[in-house]
Design a protein around this motif. Structure first.
Motif, mmCIF file in Angstrom:
data_model
loop_
_atom_site.group_PDB
_atom_site.id
_atom_site.type_symbol
_atom_site.label_atom_id
_atom_site.label_comp_id
_atom_site.label_asym_id
_atom_site.label_seq_id
_atom_site.Cartn_x
_atom_site.Cartn_y
_atom_site.Cartn_z
ATOM 1 N N VAL A 131 139.286 28.917 88.317
ATOM 2 C CA VAL A 131 140.461 29.658 87.850
ATOM 3 C C VAL A 131 140.451 29.706 86.328
ATOM 4 O O VAL A 131 140.475 28.669 85.655
ATOM 5 C CB VAL A 131 141.771 29.018 88.352
ATOM 6 N N ASN A 172 144.356 32.428 95.675
ATOM 7 C CA ASN A 172 145.273 32.193 94.551
ATOM 8 C C ASN A 172 146.259 33.340 94.541
ATOM 9 O O ASN A 172 145.855 34.511 94.561
ATOM 10 C CB ASN A 172 144.474 32.141 93.240
ATOM 11 N N THR A 215 139.988 34.685 89.218
ATOM 12 C CA THR A 215 139.705 33.625 90.184
ATOM 13 C C THR A 215 138.331 33.897 90.782
ATOM 14 O O THR A 215 138.136 34.900 91.476
ATOM 15 C CB THR A 215 140.771 33.574 91.289
ATOM 16 N N GLY A 230 142.980 37.196 93.504
ATOM 17 C CA GLY A 230 142.951 35.986 94.309
ATOM 18 C C GLY A 230 142.228 36.154 95.623
ATOM 19 O O GLY A 230 142.229 35.246 96.465
#
Length: 731
Positions: free
Chosen positions: A691, A676, A682, A510
């Motif tokens: 995503v 994220n 991601t 993320g």
């Protein structure tokens, strides 16, 4: 007929922008493969797929062609096949612009007439299976074929002469008006790998040996200096031979070569990569000079990830020289073949260090050759997918390079795969379904509408690699095995973790990261980065060490040194060199079991190596925090706090943090932003948050300074958002 195409690349607002007649064009291409039944643009199935992609907005097309296919029995060049290839595109896509993948290999007759100019193998003799039928010229490249050596001066002269002849002849035809680029190809599958590099040790032939001796003369000047460097009293340049396989496969400490005793091997690989880069750049320069208008040049080059542990033997490590050259515009590779990249939920990542390519103003192009359920995989009978999974993987793969400031081509092996409904439709392309073609249109639109905007990728994690460091690390030949099923840890279980596994963890963390070459650090703007990861940097010279200490490890930044970082300075091999760099006492250690267990942020992932070897261990100072240990209790990772606000926090670890949650925790401690908080692929960049999820469910995503995106993701899907606005674009 449209006007003749003039093509160039220009760095606009941090975006390498492809311009055709001064108009920006999305760098997305449709490409035919080199396979019989799927390679000629005028034939029914290829023509249909070219037309279908053109209807979805794709203007750029790529086609293979070989000098071998254009030479007559008398040895003269007949370009009519190249003309037919381009004309086939223009017949169904009148605005189409063509890049030819031009294979500059000489034909077998040339090799037979020039045996001293061919590749030699340290461990075997060449073998060429008999040709039969509609043969692919590259079919046996990965075995032990008879091929012209890259380092042969007669082959180089032949290739330059043929290239000039080809350009002059094609430019004088109407079909030449549609050419926007040449991808110069040679080596295994046209990808500038050393022939046979997976299973054998090239290149020991007379041509390579002579070129190596010339390189050594330029480096050492006199025989006594060479003899001293190689620790071989009395050695002369004329007596130098290329290192054999045992020499290449022997490490002195852990996975590292000792310059005091193994300089011949280090020198050979250093020569091999610098010379290869020069050869490719010289051919690209000839193409640019010989073509009457501005022309895009490309090559498979700069491979780093997913090289099956054979980076020194077969990749192109001297990429910094290519990035500094005005002659090569595009660097290319297929997307990674690692299962963690290609499988559903995987990363779909490229095989090059795209951040460095973008900053140099070059365009990275992925070859996207992912099969679909519609046709299947010609080389993998076990391949399985579904139509909905096809869409999710398609979005992930196409937008992977787009979010990095690059582009890609669809490389279509579909017409030679299984046929889903032979009675109704016969052969077809991989993406020839209404749903996939609609997705082509949507992705092309998303990419096109960004071409005139500034490229946005607000990375605050910097991943640093030194490709040439592989000249200092060991690897062994792989036993004969099917391509794609090779082990990668035969002699070096650490490097795959530092290269592919760490990258996959970053894509699942993320975070937004960028990649840099270690040689970029003196001039790179480091202000955006809160965490700098030194991944493959075992050899650091004095200037690089000074830069790391005085420029990188400053301003409250966090620096994570992995593996054998800094153990060599190019002259000596000693873990105490790492101690001087990081401030953490470092030594060589043989743990009872090579299992590193982390104890950080309530996370306890562990990693066990499949082989026993000397590994880094650390002796913490009182202020240091031990965050991972070997089974015997010895420190395997340490956090060394900054001693002032202007200094850096050093983290050192024998093995990299390949767990996404652990990577995120370290980065958050360093002050990095998360897009994220769920561990899944991601992709962030060009204003997009993409995503790719297996489980789906509620998510909170956020671009720095943008609105929080509260959303629900479908299971087994890829969803595309505009980060700055929070809008859902696709999915």
């Amino acid at each position: 007929m449209p006007h003749p195409i003039s093509a160039r690349l220009e760095l606009r607002q941090d975006r390498p922008t492809l311009l055709l007649n001064d108009e920006p064009v999305a760098p997305l291409l449709y490409a035919l493969s080199d396979c019989p039944g799927a390679r000629w643009s005028w034939e029914e199935v290829p023509a249909r797929n070219i037309a279908e992609f053109a209807r979805r907005g794709v203007r750029l097309f790529q086609l293979d062609i070989w000098f071998e296919q254009m030479l007559t029995a008398a040895g003269t060049l007949d370009i009519s096949l190249a003309q037919r290839q381009i004309a086939g595109v223009r017949a169904v896509a009148p605005e189409g612009a063509v890049m030819l993948r031009l294979h500059v290999n000489p034909p077998p007759t040339w090799c037979a007439e020039h045996p001293a100019e061919c590749v030699g193998y340290a461990d075997t003799e060449p073998e060429d299976p008999p040709r039969h039928g509609l043969y692919r010229p590259l079919a046996d490249d990965a075995q032990r074929p008879t091929r012209a050596s890259f380092y042969s001066r007669p082959w180089q002269d032949w290739a330059h002469a043929r290239l000039r002849e080809f350009c002059a002849a094609l430019a004088a035809t109407p079909e030449g008006d549609a050419l926007f680029g040449l991808q110069i190809a040679n080596g295994v599958y046209g990808e500038w790998h050393q022939f046979g590099f997976l299973h054998h040790d090239p290149d020991t032939g007379p041509a390579a040996t002579a070129a190596f001796r010339d390189w050594l003369r330029a480096k050492y000047q006199t025989a006594p200096i060479l003899a001293a460097a190689w620790n071989q009293p009395g050695l002369t340049f004329e007596a130098v031979s290329v290192p054999d396989s045992p020499a290449r496969e022997t490490a002195a400490l852990g996975i590292l070569r000792d310059p005091m005793t193994q300089q011949p091997v280090i020198d050979y690989f250093t020569f091999q990569h610098h010379a290869l880069t020069s050869i490719v750049l010289e051919l690209a320069a000839t193409a640019k000079t010989a073509w009457p208008r501005p022309l895009i040049t490309a090559a498979f080059f700069g491979y780093f990830y997913s090289i099956f542990g054979r980076q020194a033997a077969g990749a192109q490590l001297a990429v910094a020289e290519a990035l500094a050259s005005p002659h090569l515009d595009c660097l290319c590779s297929p997307q990674s073949y690692e299962p963690a990249a290609r499988d559903f939920g995987g990363t779909g990542n490229a095989r090059g260090l795209i951040g460095a390519v973008r900053r140099a103003g070059k365009l990275w192009l992925d070859e996207m050759d992912m099969p679909t359920s519609h046709v299947g995989c010609p080389w993998d009978a076990k391949f399985k997918s579904t139509p909905s999974d096809d869409i999710a993987i398609h979005r992930r793969n196409v937008l992977q390079p787009v979010t990095r400031g690059g582009g890609q081509w669809w490389y279509d092996f579909g017409p030679i795969g299984a046929t889903p409904d032979f009675a109704r439709g016969g052969n077809c392309g991989w993406w020839d379904t209404p749903e996939l073609l609609a997705d082509v249109s949507a992705l092309h639109h998303i990419t096109t509408e960004r071409q005139s905007d500034a490229f946005l990728r607000p990375a605050d994690v910097l991943l640093v690699h030194d490709p040439m460091s592989f000249c200092h690390t060991v690897s062994q030949r792989h036993p004969q095995a099917k391509f794609g099923e090779l082990p990668t840890t035969t002699s070096d279980p650490v490097t795959p973790l530092l290269v592919d596994d760490l990258l996959h963890a970053l894509y699942h963390s993320g975070l937004c990261f960028d990649e840099a070459l270690v040689d970029e650090l003196p001039s790179l703007d480091l202000s955006p980065y809160r965490l700098v990861i030194l991944a493959t940097t075992p050899m650091l010279d004095a200037a690089q060490r000074t830069c790391l200490q005085e420029r990188v490890a400053t301003d409250g930044r966090h620096v994570l040194a992995l593996g054998y970082t800094g153990w060599s300075d190019g002259n000596h091999l000693d873990p105490q060199l790492a101690t001087a760099l990081t401030g953490v006492t470092t030594r060589s250690h043989h743990p009872t079991e090579a299992c590193q267990t982390w104890t950080f942020a309530e996370l306890n992932p562990s990693k066990t190596l499949p082989a026993s070897l000397a590994l880094p261990a650390f002796e913490p100072a009182p202020a240091d925090e031990v965050i991972a240990r070997w089974p015997d209790g010895t420190a395997a990772a340490v956090r060394h706090p900054a001693d002032s606000p202007a200094a850096a926090t050093w983290w050192v670890s024998a093995l990299p943090p390949t767990d996404p949650e652990l990577v995120r925790a370290i980065a958050v401690t360093a002050g990095c932003h998360t897009y994220n908080d769920v561990a899944e692929t991601t992709l962030v960049g060009d204003g997009l948050i993409v995503v790719h999820t297996i489980d789906g469910g509620p998510r909170r995503l956020q671009w720095p300074g943008g609105p929080a995106i509260q959303t629900e993701l479908a299971p087994r899907s890829t969803t595309v958002f505009c980060g700055p606005t929070g809008g859902r674009l696709l999915g």
